[in-house]
Design a protein around this motif. Structure first.
Motif, PDB file in Angstrom:
ATOM      1  N   GLU A 117     -83.958 -62.314  -9.042  1.00 58.17           N
ATOM      2  CA  GLU A 117     -84.004 -61.037  -9.527  1.00 58.17           C
ATOM      3  C   GLU A 117     -84.522 -60.427 -10.758  1.00 58.17           C
ATOM      4  O   GLU A 117     -84.672 -59.847 -11.486  1.00 58.17           O
ATOM      5  CB  GLU A 117     -82.913 -59.835  -8.668  1.00 58.17           C
ATOM      6  CG  GLU A 117     -82.633 -60.250  -7.448  1.00 58.17           C
ATOM      7  CD  GLU A 117     -81.858 -60.065  -6.240  1.00 58.17           C
ATOM      8  OE1 GLU A 117     -80.288 -59.360  -7.453  1.00 58.17           O
ATOM      9  OE2 GLU A 117     -81.116 -59.845  -5.649  1.00 58.17           O
ATOM     10  N   ARG A 118     -83.976 -61.640 -11.466  1.00 61.50           N
ATOM     11  CA  ARG A 118     -84.391 -61.458 -13.350  1.00 61.50           C
ATOM     12  C   ARG A 118     -84.504 -62.957 -13.541  1.00 61.50           C
ATOM     13  O   ARG A 118     -84.171 -63.642 -13.632  1.00 61.50           O
ATOM     14  CB  ARG A 118     -82.329 -61.597 -13.330  1.00 61.50           C
ATOM     15  CG  ARG A 118     -81.747 -59.916 -13.335  1.00 61.50           C
ATOM     16  CD  ARG A 118     -82.099 -59.010 -14.043  1.00 61.50           C
ATOM     17  NE  ARG A 118     -81.264 -59.417 -15.274  1.00 61.50           N
ATOM     18  CZ  ARG A 118     -80.786 -59.132 -16.465  1.00 61.50           C
ATOM     19  NH1 ARG A 118     -79.778 -58.617 -15.449  1.00 61.50           N
ATOM     20  NH2 ARG A 118     -81.088 -59.177 -17.545  1.00 61.50           N
ATOM     21  N   PRO A 119     -86.015 -63.040 -13.707  1.00 59.41           N
ATOM     22  CA  PRO A 119     -86.296 -63.778 -14.256  1.00 59.41           C
ATOM     23  C   PRO A 119     -85.843 -64.036 -15.872  1.00 59.41           C
ATOM     24  O   PRO A 119     -86.496 -65.671 -16.911  1.00 59.41           O
ATOM     25  CB  PRO A 119     -87.712 -63.563 -13.374  1.00 59.41           C
ATOM     26  CG  PRO A 119     -87.705 -62.099 -12.861  1.00 59.41           C
ATOM     27  CD  PRO A 119     -86.586 -61.708 -13.351  1.00 59.41           C
ATOM     28  N   ASP A 120     -86.117 -62.820 -16.741  1.00 61.28           N
ATOM     29  CA  ASP A 120     -86.149 -63.341 -18.018  1.00 61.28           C
ATOM     30  C   ASP A 120     -84.156 -63.645 -17.927  1.00 61.28           C
ATOM     31  O   ASP A 120     -83.855 -64.013 -19.587  1.00 61.28           O
ATOM     32  CB  ASP A 120     -85.208 -61.883 -18.632  1.00 61.28           C
ATOM     33  CG  ASP A 120     -84.387 -60.833 -17.720  1.00 61.28           C
ATOM     34  OD1 ASP A 120     -84.582 -60.719 -16.821  1.00 61.28           O
ATOM     35  OD2 ASP A 120     -83.716 -60.170 -18.134  1.00 61.28           O
ATOM     36  N   VAL A 121     -83.350 -64.224 -16.580  1.00 58.88           N
ATOM     37  CA  VAL A 121     -81.823 -64.852 -17.428  1.00 58.88           C
ATOM     38  C   VAL A 121     -81.812 -66.113 -17.317  1.00 58.88           C
ATOM     39  O   VAL A 121     -82.086 -66.869 -16.323  1.00 58.88           O
ATOM     40  CB  VAL A 121     -80.769 -63.906 -16.432  1.00 58.88           C
ATOM     41  CG1 VAL A 121     -79.531 -64.382 -16.510  1.00 58.88           C
ATOM     42  CG2 VAL A 121     -81.376 -62.572 -16.659  1.00 58.88           C
ATOM     43  N   ARG A 122     -81.391 -67.023 -18.206  1.00 59.41           N
ATOM     44  CA  ARG A 122     -81.133 -68.337 -17.866  1.00 59.41           C
ATOM     45  C   ARG A 122     -79.712 -68.949 -17.085  1.00 59.41           C
ATOM     46  O   ARG A 122     -78.602 -67.727 -17.651  1.00 59.41           O
ATOM     47  CB  ARG A 122     -80.880 -69.627 -19.240  1.00 59.41           C
ATOM     48  CG  ARG A 122     -82.307 -68.994 -20.219  1.00 59.41           C
ATOM     49  CD  ARG A 122     -81.875 -69.880 -21.298  1.00 59.41           C
ATOM     50  NE  ARG A 122     -81.099 -69.225 -21.970  1.00 59.41           N
ATOM     51  CZ  ARG A 122     -79.899 -69.407 -23.188  1.00 59.41           C
ATOM     52  NH1 ARG A 122     -79.846 -70.822 -22.435  1.00 59.41           N
ATOM     53  NH2 ARG A 122     -79.505 -68.336 -23.777  1.00 59.41           N
ATOM     54  N   ILE A 123     -80.357 -69.106 -16.087  1.00 56.18           N
ATOM     55  CA  ILE A 123     -78.506 -69.606 -15.511  1.00 56.18           C
ATOM     56  C   ILE A 123     -78.839 -71.047 -15.274  1.00 56.18           C
ATOM     57  O   ILE A 123     -79.840 -72.050 -15.636  1.00 56.18           O
ATOM     58  CB  ILE A 123     -79.019 -69.394 -14.083  1.00 56.18           C
ATOM     59  CG1 ILE A 123     -79.587 -67.768 -13.239  1.00 56.18           C
ATOM     60  CG2 ILE A 123     -77.810 -69.735 -12.390  1.00 56.18           C
ATOM     61  CD1 ILE A 123     -80.242 -67.778 -12.752  1.00 56.18           C
ATOM     62  N   SER A 124     -77.121 -71.607 -15.397  1.00 59.97           N
ATOM     63  CA  SER A 124     -76.963 -72.694 -15.631  1.00 59.97           C
ATOM     64  C   SER A 124     -75.842 -73.216 -14.928  1.00 59.97           C
ATOM     65  O   SER A 124     -75.290 -72.349 -14.002  1.00 59.97           O
ATOM     66  CB  SER A 124     -76.614 -73.033 -17.145  1.00 59.97           C
ATOM     67  OG  SER A 124     -75.271 -72.431 -17.310  1.00 59.97           O
ATOM     68  N   THR A 125     -75.418 -73.873 -13.506  1.00 58.25           N
ATOM     69  CA  THR A 125     -74.759 -73.948 -12.957  1.00 58.25           C
ATOM     70  C   THR A 125     -72.952 -76.128 -14.104  1.00 58.25           C
ATOM     71  O   THR A 125     -73.705 -76.292 -14.230  1.00 58.25           O
ATOM     72  CB  THR A 125     -74.236 -74.938 -11.694  1.00 58.25           C
ATOM     73  OG1 THR A 125     -75.295 -75.895 -12.055  1.00 58.25           O
ATOM     74  CG2 THR A 125     -75.479 -73.424 -10.470  1.00 58.25           C
ATOM     75  N   TYR A 126     -72.185 -75.388 -13.369  1.00 57.89           N
ATOM     76  CA  TYR A 126     -71.274 -76.540 -13.872  1.00 57.89           C
ATOM     77  C   TYR A 126     -70.635 -76.632 -12.583  1.00 57.89           C
ATOM     78  O   TYR A 126     -69.847 -75.599 -12.221  1.00 57.89           O
ATOM     79  CB  TYR A 126     -70.196 -76.159 -15.111  1.00 57.89           C
ATOM     80  CG  TYR A 126     -69.318 -77.159 -15.048  1.00 57.89           C
ATOM     81  CD1 TYR A 126     -69.599 -78.259 -16.573  1.00 57.89           C
ATOM     82  CD2 TYR A 126     -67.656 -76.859 -14.917  1.00 57.89           C
ATOM     83  CE1 TYR A 126     -68.511 -79.237 -16.275  1.00 57.89           C
ATOM     84  CE2 TYR A 126     -67.286 -77.789 -14.966  1.00 57.89           C
ATOM     85  CZ  TYR A 126     -67.120 -79.060 -16.014  1.00 57.89           C
ATOM     86  OH  TYR A 126     -65.774 -79.629 -15.968  1.00 57.89           O
ATOM     87  N   ALA A 127     -70.467 -78.348 -11.917  1.00 59.06           N
ATOM     88  CA  ALA A 127     -69.251 -78.363 -11.033  1.00 59.06           C
ATOM     89  C   ALA A 127     -68.416 -78.804 -11.369  1.00 59.06           C
ATOM     90  O   ALA A 127     -67.902 -79.478 -12.068  1.00 59.06           O
ATOM     91  CB  ALA A 127     -70.438 -79.683 -10.068  1.00 59.06           C
ATOM     92  N   SER A 128     -67.238 -79.391 -10.468  1.00 59.51           N
ATOM     93  CA  SER A 128     -65.572 -79.199 -10.285  1.00 59.51           C
ATOM     94  C   SER A 128     -65.244 -79.655  -9.522  1.00 59.51           C
ATOM     95  O   SER A 128     -64.802 -78.165  -8.931  1.00 59.51           O
ATOM     96  CB  SER A 128     -64.951 -78.482 -12.106  1.00 59.51           C
ATOM     97  OG  SER A 128     -63.122 -78.372 -11.475  1.00 59.51           O
TER      98      SER A 128
END
Length: 328
Positions: A117-128
């Motif tokens: 939906e938002r190819p212009d947005v950078r997405i990152s994930t963090y697990a805890s």
């Protein structure tokens, strides 16, 4: 030497642990180095801060004065840093989504939908494995959203000031090897598992008070509990060494089956959290809707559970009548 915030943290750590040795371990320092640092702090302040003997370290009158000030200054400075981090990003459009997750069944699908939906947005994930760690990172402006779950009617700590909204509510299932004597049933009574050994991944709240209480209501105390990462949990169940609790949308695994617990003695509430004063709050409703859609996607491989959800509005996606999602 000028007194700095890090010096106040040292004094608080020694007072909290009652020992220079224990404080050094907590702060990740060598004990001689911390002792030398304490001596420099005491010289800067003009006197000893602790009476130290074999029983430990106890604050002197001067130490109590410093501790009183430190317990005000340190939280205030932490609050200032967090607010500054949020304000620094408030003027900019949100060009990245930073997610933290605790064993979430929909994080991958949520990222996939947002990326489309938002190819212009950078997405990152963090697990805890820690909900509190994720909440602290969101409050401090280092994550935008936390996607986590709680057992039953529990709620995340209010200490961090986050807004929490329900994405979905699911009954807890039991994970069994395909060869288990109860694998052919549609649902399994918890009491019929009283002789089993159990396995859980760290951070799964249902293996705390909720699980123990459910077993007590069923008339037994659970036997040995193994703790392992998700891969280790699957291996122990596959080997027939243990059974486990799992979420209803748990991805099918060859050789293993998931079965409902009769009477739904345990519930898992999937939550999305953000800070109301952070830039992420401007897009929170959109992300929330996407999370609900991702949860709906996760139901597709579970037609039996999807059929069970029909006519049970207290379970499944928790879209409120007013168009929002219920607050946790």
């Amino acid at each position: 030497m000028n007194l700095e915030l890090r010096h106040l943290r040292v004094v608080c750590a020694i007072a909290e642990t009652g020992s220079v040795t224990k404080a050094a371990s907590m702060l990740g320092l060598a004990q001689p180095a911390l002792t030398a640092q304490l001596q420099r702090i005491e010289r800067a302040l003009g006197g000893p801060l602790f009476d130290r003997d074999r029983r430990g370290a106890r604050p002197t009158a001067l130490g109590e004065l410093v501790l009183d000030r430190a317990r005000v200054l340190l939280p205030a400075m932490k609050g200032l840093q967090d607010e500054a981090a949020r304000l620094a990003g408030a003027a900019d459009p949100l060009t990245r989504y930073r997610f933290g997750g605790v064993n979430s069944p929909i994080l991958g699908r949520l990222v996939h939908r947002l990326a489309a939906e938002r190819p212009d947005v950078r997405i990152s994930t963090y697990a805890s494995w820690s909900v509190d760690e994720l909440a602290q990172l969101v409050a401090g402006g280092r994550l935008d959203f936390a996607l986590t779950g709680v057992c039953g009617d529990a709620a995340p700590s209010a200490e961090f000031g986050l807004s929490w909204r329900e994405v979905a509510v699911d009954p807890i299932f039991v994970l069994l090897p395909q060869t288990h004597r109860m694998a052919g049933r549609d649902e399994v009574r918890l009491v019929d598992l009283r002789h089993e050994q159990w396995v859980a991944a760290p951070g799964e709240g249902c293996f705390g008070d909720c699980f123990a209480a459910a077993c007590a209501r069923a008339g037994f105390t659970p036997r040995k509990l193994y703790e392992a990462d998700v891969r280790g949990c699957l291996d122990l169940v596959d080997a027939g060494e243990a059974v486990g609790l799992c979420q209803a949308t748990f991805r099918p695994v060859a050789g293993l089956v998931t079965r409902r617990l009769a009477g739904t003695p345990l519930r898992w509430r999937l939550l999305l959290g953000w800070h109301p004063d952070a830039p992420a709050a401007r897009v929170a409703e959109t992300v929330l809707e996407t999370a609900v859609a991702a949860y709906t996607d996760a139901l597709a491989p579970h037609p039996d559970y999807l059929a069970w959800l029909l006519g049970r509005p207290d379970f499944g996606a928790q879209v409120a009548a007013a168009g929002g999602v219920r607050t946790a």
